[in-house]
Scaffold this motif. Structure first.
Motif, PDB file in Angstrom:
ATOM      1  N   GLU A   1       0.831  -1.211   0.000  1.00  0.00           N
ATOM      2  CA  GLU A   1       0.000   0.000   0.000  1.00  0.00           C
ATOM      3  C   GLU A   1       0.863   1.258   0.000  1.00  0.00           C
ATOM      4  O   GLU A   1       0.544   2.230  -0.696  1.00  0.00           O
ATOM      5  CB  GLU A   1      -0.921   0.001   1.216  1.00  0.00           C
ATOM      6  CG  GLU A   1      -1.970  -1.079   1.185  1.00  0.00           C
ATOM      7  CD  GLU A   1      -2.703  -1.221   2.513  1.00  0.00           C
ATOM      8  OE1 GLU A   1      -3.871  -1.639   2.465  1.00  0.00           O
ATOM      9  OE2 GLU A   1      -2.122  -0.923   3.570  1.00  0.00           O
ATOM     10  N   LEU A   2       1.945   1.236   0.778  1.00  0.00           N
ATOM     11  CA  LEU A   2       2.845   2.386   0.831  1.00  0.00           C
ATOM     12  C   LEU A   2       3.465   2.655  -0.534  1.00  0.00           C
ATOM     13  O   LEU A   2       3.468   3.785  -1.019  1.00  0.00           O
ATOM     14  CB  LEU A   2       3.944   2.156   1.872  1.00  0.00           C
ATOM     15  CG  LEU A   2       5.043   3.220   1.951  1.00  0.00           C
ATOM     16  CD1 LEU A   2       4.456   4.558   2.391  1.00  0.00           C
ATOM     17  CD2 LEU A   2       6.137   2.778   2.898  1.00  0.00           C
ATOM     18  N   TYR A   3       3.986   1.601  -1.180  1.00  0.00           N
ATOM     19  CA  TYR A   3       4.609   1.762  -2.497  1.00  0.00           C
ATOM     20  C   TYR A   3       3.595   2.279  -3.515  1.00  0.00           C
ATOM     21  O   TYR A   3       3.913   3.135  -4.338  1.00  0.00           O
ATOM     22  CB  TYR A   3       5.208   0.441  -2.970  1.00  0.00           C
ATOM     23  CG  TYR A   3       6.571   0.121  -2.396  1.00  0.00           C
ATOM     24  CD1 TYR A   3       6.990   0.638  -1.177  1.00  0.00           C
ATOM     25  CD2 TYR A   3       7.444  -0.723  -3.061  1.00  0.00           C
ATOM     26  CE1 TYR A   3       8.228   0.339  -0.648  1.00  0.00           C
ATOM     27  CE2 TYR A   3       8.696  -1.036  -2.549  1.00  0.00           C
ATOM     28  CZ  TYR A   3       9.076  -0.504  -1.347  1.00  0.00           C
ATOM     29  OH  TYR A   3      10.311  -0.799  -0.836  1.00  0.00           O
ATOM     30  N   ALA A   4       2.371   1.759  -3.450  1.00  0.00           N
ATOM     31  CA  ALA A   4       1.327   2.217  -4.377  1.00  0.00           C
ATOM     32  C   ALA A   4       1.007   3.693  -4.147  1.00  0.00           C
ATOM     33  O   ALA A   4       0.850   4.458  -5.107  1.00  0.00           O
ATOM     34  CB  ALA A   4       0.076   1.372  -4.217  1.00  0.00           C
ATOM     35  N   ALA A   5       0.950   4.106  -2.882  1.00  0.00           N
ATOM     36  CA  ALA A   5       0.658   5.509  -2.562  1.00  0.00           C
ATOM     37  C   ALA A   5       1.795   6.415  -3.048  1.00  0.00           C
ATOM     38  O   ALA A   5       1.548   7.495  -3.593  1.00  0.00           O
ATOM     39  CB  ALA A   5       0.453   5.675  -1.066  1.00  0.00           C
ATOM     40  N   ILE A   6       3.028   5.969  -2.867  1.00  0.00           N
ATOM     41  CA  ILE A   6       4.182   6.761  -3.324  1.00  0.00           C
ATOM     42  C   ILE A   6       4.139   6.902  -4.835  1.00  0.00           C
ATOM     43  O   ILE A   6       4.313   8.008  -5.379  1.00  0.00           O
ATOM     44  CB  ILE A   6       5.501   6.119  -2.855  1.00  0.00           C
ATOM     45  CG1 ILE A   6       5.637   6.262  -1.339  1.00  0.00           C
ATOM     46  CG2 ILE A   6       6.699   6.732  -3.571  1.00  0.00           C
ATOM     47  CD1 ILE A   6       6.803   5.490  -0.733  1.00  0.00           C
ATOM     48  N   ARG A   7       3.883   5.814  -5.551  1.00  0.00           N
ATOM     49  CA  ARG A   7       3.826   5.887  -7.024  1.00  0.00           C
ATOM     50  C   ARG A   7       2.683   6.780  -7.490  1.00  0.00           C
ATOM     51  O   ARG A   7       2.835   7.573  -8.418  1.00  0.00           O
ATOM     52  CB  ARG A   7       3.682   4.481  -7.613  1.00  0.00           C
ATOM     53  CG  ARG A   7       4.961   3.673  -7.553  1.00  0.00           C
ATOM     54  CD  ARG A   7       4.868   2.425  -8.407  1.00  0.00           C
ATOM     55  NE  ARG A   7       3.849   1.509  -7.952  1.00  0.00           N
ATOM     56  CZ  ARG A   7       4.036   0.513  -7.093  1.00  0.00           C
ATOM     57  NH1 ARG A   7       5.233   0.313  -6.590  1.00  0.00           N
ATOM     58  NH2 ARG A   7       3.054  -0.278  -6.748  1.00  0.00           N
ATOM     59  N   ARG A   8       1.542   6.680  -6.830  1.00  0.00           N
ATOM     60  CA  ARG A   8       0.379   7.512  -7.184  1.00  0.00           C
ATOM     61  C   ARG A   8       0.695   8.987  -6.985  1.00  0.00           C
ATOM     62  O   ARG A   8       0.419   9.822  -7.855  1.00  0.00           O
ATOM     63  CB  ARG A   8      -0.820   7.090  -6.338  1.00  0.00           C
ATOM     64  CG  ARG A   8      -2.102   7.778  -6.679  1.00  0.00           C
ATOM     65  CD  ARG A   8      -3.299   7.232  -5.913  1.00  0.00           C
ATOM     66  NE  ARG A   8      -3.060   7.041  -4.480  1.00  0.00           N
ATOM     67  CZ  ARG A   8      -2.909   5.853  -3.878  1.00  0.00           C
ATOM     68  NH1 ARG A   8      -2.962   4.743  -4.580  1.00  0.00           N
ATOM     69  NH2 ARG A   8      -2.707   5.768  -2.577  1.00  0.00           N
ATOM     70  N   ASP A   9       1.295   9.332  -5.846  1.00  0.00           N
ATOM     71  CA  ASP A   9       1.641  10.730  -5.585  1.00  0.00           C
ATOM     72  C   ASP A   9       2.703  11.236  -6.551  1.00  0.00           C
ATOM     73  O   ASP A   9       2.681  12.394  -6.975  1.00  0.00           O
ATOM     74  CB  ASP A   9       2.120  10.906  -4.137  1.00  0.00           C
ATOM     75  CG  ASP A   9       0.996  10.734  -3.129  1.00  0.00           C
ATOM     76  OD1 ASP A   9      -0.183  10.856  -3.531  1.00  0.00           O
ATOM     77  OD2 ASP A   9       1.292  10.475  -1.949  1.00  0.00           O
TER      78      ASP A   9
END
Length: 77
Positions: free
Chosen positions: A8-16
């Motif tokens: 979830e953290l990696y996905a949030a970083i990529r999204r941002d």
């Protein structure tokens, strides 16, 4: 705030990041180091490349088996 899983953290970083945030902003927002940000951004492309390599390897193995069968057939004549 509950802690996110790594996925979830990696996905949030990529999204941002896609939204235009700089690496420094991503570090601050998510409370991680620059290395974690880099891993998150690199992980999206690395996964695709590894699948491509596995597909290429499977094709090469199949072709090798075909050629081996062909050569074995010629030797039997």
């Amino acid at each position: 705030m509950p802690q996110m899983s790594k996925v979830e953290l990696y996905a949030a970083i990529r999204r941002d990041h896609r939204g235009g945030m700089s690496m420094r902003e991503l570090e601050r927002k998510h409370g991680v180091t620059w290395r974690t940000v880099r891993k998150a951004l690199d992980s999206a492309t690395a996964r695709c490349e590894s699948y491509r390599q596995q597909d290429d390897l499977a094709l090469m193995q199949a072709r090798c088996e075909e050629l081996t069968d062909l050569l074995d057939g010629r030797e039997a004549r």
